[in-house]
Enzyme design. Structure first.
Site, PDB file in Angstrom:
ATOM      1  CG  ASN A  16      -2.187  -0.832   0.936  1.00 57.72           C
ATOM      2  OD1 ASN A  16      -3.033  -0.438   0.135  1.00 57.72           O
ATOM      3  ND2 ASN A  16      -2.271  -1.990   1.566  1.00 57.72           N
ATOM      4  NE  ARG A  67       1.485  -0.111  23.621  1.00 61.59           N
ATOM      5  CZ  ARG A  67       1.711  -0.774  22.489  1.00 61.59           C
ATOM      6  NH1 ARG A  67       1.639  -0.164  21.338  1.00 61.59           N
ATOM      7  NH2 ARG A  67       2.015  -2.052  22.519  1.00 61.59           N
ATOM      8  CG  MET A  92       1.482  -5.282  11.496  1.00 65.43           C
ATOM      9  SD  MET A  92      -0.281  -5.354  11.144  1.00 65.43           S
ATOM     10  CE  MET A  92      -0.711  -6.817  12.043  1.00 65.43           C
ATOM     11  NE  ARG A  93       4.809   0.912  18.773  1.00 65.95           N
ATOM     12  CZ  ARG A  93       5.224   0.386  19.908  1.00 65.95           C
ATOM     13  NH1 ARG A  93       5.638  -0.846  19.956  1.00 65.95           N
ATOM     14  NH2 ARG A  93       5.230   1.107  21.018  1.00 65.95           N
ATOM     15  CG  LEU A  95      -0.419   4.437  16.591  1.00 60.03           C
ATOM     16  CD1 LEU A  95      -1.059   5.020  15.339  1.00 60.03           C
ATOM     17  CD2 LEU A  95       1.028   4.888  16.733  1.00 60.03           C
ATOM     18  CG  ASN A 109      -5.560   1.735   9.451  1.00 60.68           C
ATOM     19  OD1 ASN A 109      -4.466   1.348   9.022  1.00 60.68           O
ATOM     20  ND2 ASN A 109      -6.444   0.891   9.969  1.00 60.68           N
ATOM     21  CG  HIS A 111      -9.461  -3.006   8.612  1.00 61.91           C
ATOM     22  ND1 HIS A 111      -8.575  -3.639   9.460  1.00 61.91           N
ATOM     23  CD2 HIS A 111     -10.574  -3.777   8.576  1.00 61.91           C
ATOM     24  CE1 HIS A 111      -9.141  -4.749   9.920  1.00 61.91           C
ATOM     25  NE2 HIS A 111     -10.347  -4.850   9.405  1.00 61.91           N
ATOM     26  CB  ALA A 175     -10.118  -3.332  -3.856  1.00 61.87           C
ATOM     27  CD  GLU A 176      -5.885  -3.757   1.454  1.00 63.96           C
ATOM     28  OE1 GLU A 176      -4.902  -3.194   1.955  1.00 63.96           O
ATOM     29  OE2 GLU A 176      -6.198  -4.924   1.744  1.00 63.96           O
TER      30      GLU A 176
HETATM   31  C1  GRF Z   1      -3.058  -4.562   4.076  1.00 61.61           C
HETATM   32  O1  GRF Z   1      -3.961  -5.597   3.806  1.00 61.61           O
HETATM   33  C2  GRF Z   1      -3.703  -3.470   4.887  1.00 61.61           C
HETATM   34  O2  GRF Z   1      -5.064  -3.315   4.587  1.00 61.61           O
HETATM   35  C3  GRF Z   1      -3.551  -3.978   6.296  1.00 61.61           C
HETATM   36  O3  GRF Z   1      -2.295  -4.582   6.319  1.00 61.61           O
HETATM   37  C4  GRF Z   1      -1.945  -5.017   5.015  1.00 61.61           C
HETATM   38  C5  GRF Z   1      -0.638  -4.382   4.683  1.00 61.61           C
HETATM   39  O4  GRF Z   1      -0.134  -4.826   3.451  1.00 61.61           O
HETATM   40  N1  GRF Z   1      -3.715  -2.903   7.228  1.00 61.61           N
HETATM   41  P1  GRF Z   1       1.027  -4.013   2.746  1.00 61.61           P
HETATM   42  O5  GRF Z   1       2.188  -3.961   3.725  1.00 61.61           O
HETATM   43  O6  GRF Z   1       0.515  -2.655   2.413  1.00 61.61           O
HETATM   44  O7  GRF Z   1       1.381  -4.810   1.526  1.00 61.61           O
END
Ligand code: GRF
Length: 219
Positions: A16, A67, A92-93, A95, A109, A111, A175-176
């Protein structure tokens, strides 16, 4: 045209992030990527960002006593880069509420589900288990509760009988990559306003032109 300075936070492969970097290569795009920051030095996305000529940084949580201290350092690093907007892209943290509040409506973000369905991890397996016919992804402003906050954009994909979590993830990921740059552009252009915790977008298409999204099981 003003190009907003954007920092992207990652922890992994960064696809992304790469989609946002690619969009920002267009001089007409309303944002420029000022920094890609990871909490993991081994995140493959860091190398991708470096190859694209983007400034990168690593903040290793192990070096910080709490944190709160980590998030203060993160805030300082983002400000040092002149970031006006922050995009989480597989960061992956959790906040702290203080950090989230400090960046309110400037922290975005993505998701991999149609929120508020399936917050958290393993969204594609959950979607298959639930038997939904349409799944997708959501770009939203970040709030204290994980995977919650005003929705900026969503994209829907069909769920097929033959899908596994992996094939569904691939379809959603495409799609992302499509909607994250579109959603960031809306925010960077100042076209989004949060009213009563809902995102109002100016200049939306007239309702008469909007078609329903129907699951593809009918001929
Ligand atoms: C994606 O599926 C995003 O929606 C989620 O974590 C994944 C990250 O993938 N939050 P990338 O590191 O962007 O390839």
């Amino acid at each position: 045209m003003i190009r907003r300075r954007v920092a992207i936070l990652i922890s992994g492969r960064g696809s992304n992030m790469a989609a946002l970097v690619a969009a920002a290569r267009d001089p007409g795009y309303p944002a420029e990527i000022a920094l890609v920051l990871s909490n993991r030095a081994d995140a493959p996305g860091l190398e991708r960002a470096e190859q694209a000529g983007i400034e990168t940084a690593v903040l290793d949580p192990k070096v910080f006593s709490s944190r709160n201290v980590f998030d203060k350092a993160l805030d300082a690093r983002l400000k040092a880069a002149g970031a006006e907007l922050v995009c989480l892209a597989g960061f992956m943290r959790l906040l702290t509420p203080e950090f989230v509040e400090a960046w309110r409506d400037r922290l975005i973000n993505i998701h991999p589900s149609l929120l508020p369905l399936f917050p958290g991890l393993n969204t594609h397996a959950s979607a298959l288990a639930a038997g939904v016919k349409i799944h997708g992804c959501t770009v939203h402003f970040v709030r204290e509760e994980v995977d919650s906050g005003p929705i900026i954009a969503q994209a829907a994909v069909p769920v097929l009988l033959s899908d596994t979590p992996e094939t569904l993830a691939d379809r959603v990921l495409a799609a992302e990559h499509h909607i994250y740059p579109l959603a960031l552009a809306l925010v960077a252009r100042g076209r989004t306003v949060v009213v009563d915790e809902r995102v109002v977008i100016d200049d939306a298409p007239p309702e008469a032109t909007v078609q329903p999204l129907i699951s593809p099981h009918f001929r």
